[in-house]
Design a protein around this motif. Structure first.
Motif, PDB file in Angstrom:
ATOM      1  N   ALA A 161     -31.332 -78.756  13.724  1.00 56.53           N
ATOM      2  CA  ALA A 161     -29.763 -78.859  13.848  1.00 56.53           C
ATOM      3  C   ALA A 161     -29.395 -79.090  15.632  1.00 56.53           C
ATOM      4  N   GLY A 162     -30.368 -78.245  16.207  1.00 56.60           N
ATOM      5  CA  GLY A 162     -30.466 -78.442  17.743  1.00 56.60           C
ATOM      6  C   GLY A 162     -30.708 -79.570  18.381  1.00 56.60           C
ATOM      7  N   ILE A 163     -31.538 -80.387  17.589  1.00 56.66           N
ATOM      8  CA  ILE A 163     -31.875 -81.816  18.324  1.00 56.66           C
ATOM      9  C   ILE A 163     -30.989 -82.851  17.579  1.00 56.66           C
ATOM     10  N   ASP A 164     -30.165 -82.332  16.458  1.00 52.86           N
ATOM     11  CA  ASP A 164     -29.427 -83.291  15.794  1.00 52.86           C
ATOM     12  C   ASP A 164     -30.037 -84.269  14.973  1.00 52.86           C
ATOM     13  N   VAL A 165     -30.993 -83.940  14.123  1.00 54.94           N
ATOM     14  CA  VAL A 165     -31.926 -84.609  13.531  1.00 54.94           C
ATOM     15  C   VAL A 165     -31.808 -83.911  12.125  1.00 54.94           C
ATOM     16  N   GLU A 166     -31.612 -84.906  11.100  1.00 50.64           N
ATOM     17  CA  GLU A 166     -31.729 -84.244   9.581  1.00 50.64           C
ATOM     18  C   GLU A 166     -33.004 -83.761   9.219  1.00 50.64           C
ATOM     19  N   PRO A 167     -33.234 -82.556   8.532  1.00 49.29           N
ATOM     20  CA  PRO A 167     -34.773 -81.994   8.577  1.00 49.29           C
ATOM     21  C   PRO A 167     -35.612 -82.906   7.599  1.00 49.29           C
ATOM     22  N   LYS A 168     -35.155 -83.955   7.198  1.00 45.63           N
ATOM     23  CA  LYS A 168     -36.090 -84.831   6.123  1.00 45.63           C
ATOM     24  C   LYS A 168     -36.626 -86.105   7.178  1.00 45.63           C
ATOM     25  N   LEU A 169     -35.905 -85.885   8.318  1.00 46.74           N
ATOM     26  CA  LEU A 169     -36.477 -86.899   9.472  1.00 46.74           C
ATOM     27  C   LEU A 169     -37.456 -86.154  10.531  1.00 46.74           C
ATOM     28  N   CYS A 170     -37.573 -84.812  10.050  1.00 49.08           N
ATOM     29  CA  CYS A 170     -38.385 -83.970  11.197  1.00 49.08           C
ATOM     30  C   CYS A 170     -39.955 -83.955  10.872  1.00 49.08           C
ATOM     31  N   ILE A 171     -40.559 -83.726  11.653  1.00 45.59           N
ATOM     32  CA  ILE A 171     -42.006 -83.405  11.537  1.00 45.59           C
ATOM     33  C   ILE A 171     -42.174 -81.880  12.065  1.00 45.59           C
ATOM     34  N   GLY A 172     -42.853 -80.876  11.693  1.00 44.17           N
ATOM     35  CA  GLY A 172     -43.272 -79.884  12.193  1.00 44.17           C
ATOM     36  C   GLY A 172     -44.402 -79.569  12.509  1.00 44.17           C
ATOM     37  N   ILE A 173     -44.990 -78.972  13.537  1.00 43.27           N
ATOM     38  CA  ILE A 173     -46.452 -78.710  13.790  1.00 43.27           C
ATOM     39  C   ILE A 173     -46.579 -77.108  13.999  1.00 43.27           C
ATOM     40  N   GLU A 174     -47.680 -76.626  13.184  1.00 44.00           N
ATOM     41  CA  GLU A 174     -47.724 -75.505  13.031  1.00 44.00           C
ATOM     42  C   GLU A 174     -49.581 -74.985  13.089  1.00 44.00           C
TER      43      GLU A 174
END
Ligand code: BG6
Ligand code: MG
Length: 219
Positions: A161-174
């Motif tokens: 939400a903070g970068i204004d990108v839909e979750p399904k268009l995001c990549i997370g690195i952990e």
């Protein structure tokens, strides 16, 4: 989950153990405390502390003790560990970035991809400042902005939400099991780095970020 036809627009980085090796400092600080308390603690137990809040980490460590600790004593011990940790991160500089991080951030920025940090650490902003990265990210979520820690997806959804990108268009690195679960539950593509056993639930597992091609192929 990976959908290869989707062009992802945001990348959300965990901090400790992904951007810099503070995961090792967390371990060393807990180890010092555990030794003082005569409580058994090793690297295998430590894998379960990655991505988990300070007080939850202490609870896991104290399971190996037969003594009773009051809430007040627990807060005192968690604070003591944090003092050891803060002493260790004082001397951090941009030289402490993990392999590939600088180049990946530059490449993402050149391609117009939004980037965020999602860390449950109360020390996240100090670490990012010491690394010279406090102005680099479009958005930072730390312990102050969330109610539920990883594996709850809240922190990654807040970052999206903070970068204004839909979750399904995001990549997370952990680098943590709890973090990979949080990314997966947020409906994002999960990239695991570091210990294979810990991050094997990720969509893609990498040794580190020095060869980011599998990530760049998703953009
Ligand atoms: C996470 C680490 O990023 O932050 C955990 O992976 C740590 O190991 C947690 O316990 C909380 O950090 P802090 O700095 O608030 O004690
Ligand atoms: Mg981590």
């Amino acid at each position: 989950m990976i959908n290869k036809s989707v062009k992802h627009k945001g990348v959300i980085f965990d901090l400790d153990g992904v951007i810099t090796d503070t995961a090792e400092y967390h371990y060393l600080a807990w180890k010092k405390l555990a030794d003082e308390l005569n409580v058994y603690f090793d690297r295998e137990i430590n894998e379960n502390l990655k991505g988990i809040s300070r007080i939850e980490s202490l609870e896991i460590i104290l399971k190996k003790s037969d003594k009773f600790f009051s809430e007040e004593e627990k807060y005192y011990l968690a604070d003591k560990k944090n003092e050891y940790y803060k002493e260790m991160i004082k001397r951090m500089t941009p030289k402490d970035l993990l392999p590939g991080v600088v180049d990946l951030i530059k490449e993402l920025k050149d391609r117009g991809i939004k980037i965020a940090v999602a860390s449950v650490s109360k020390n996240a902003k100090t670490v990012l400042s010491n690394l010279g990265l406090i102005e680099t990210f479009d958005y930072i979520v730390d312990a102050e902005k969330i109610k539920n820690g990883k594996p709850d997806p809240e922190i990654f959804l807040n970052a999206a939400a903070g970068i204004d990108v839909e979750p399904k268009l995001c990549i997370g690195i952990e680098d943590s099991k709890a973090g990979i679960e949080a990314i997966n539950r947020a409906g994002m593509v999960s990239i695991g780095v570091g210990n294979y056993e810990t991050v094997k639930g990720a969509d893609i597992v990498l040794k580190d970020l020095s060869d980011p091609l599998p990530i760049l192929n998703l953009l």
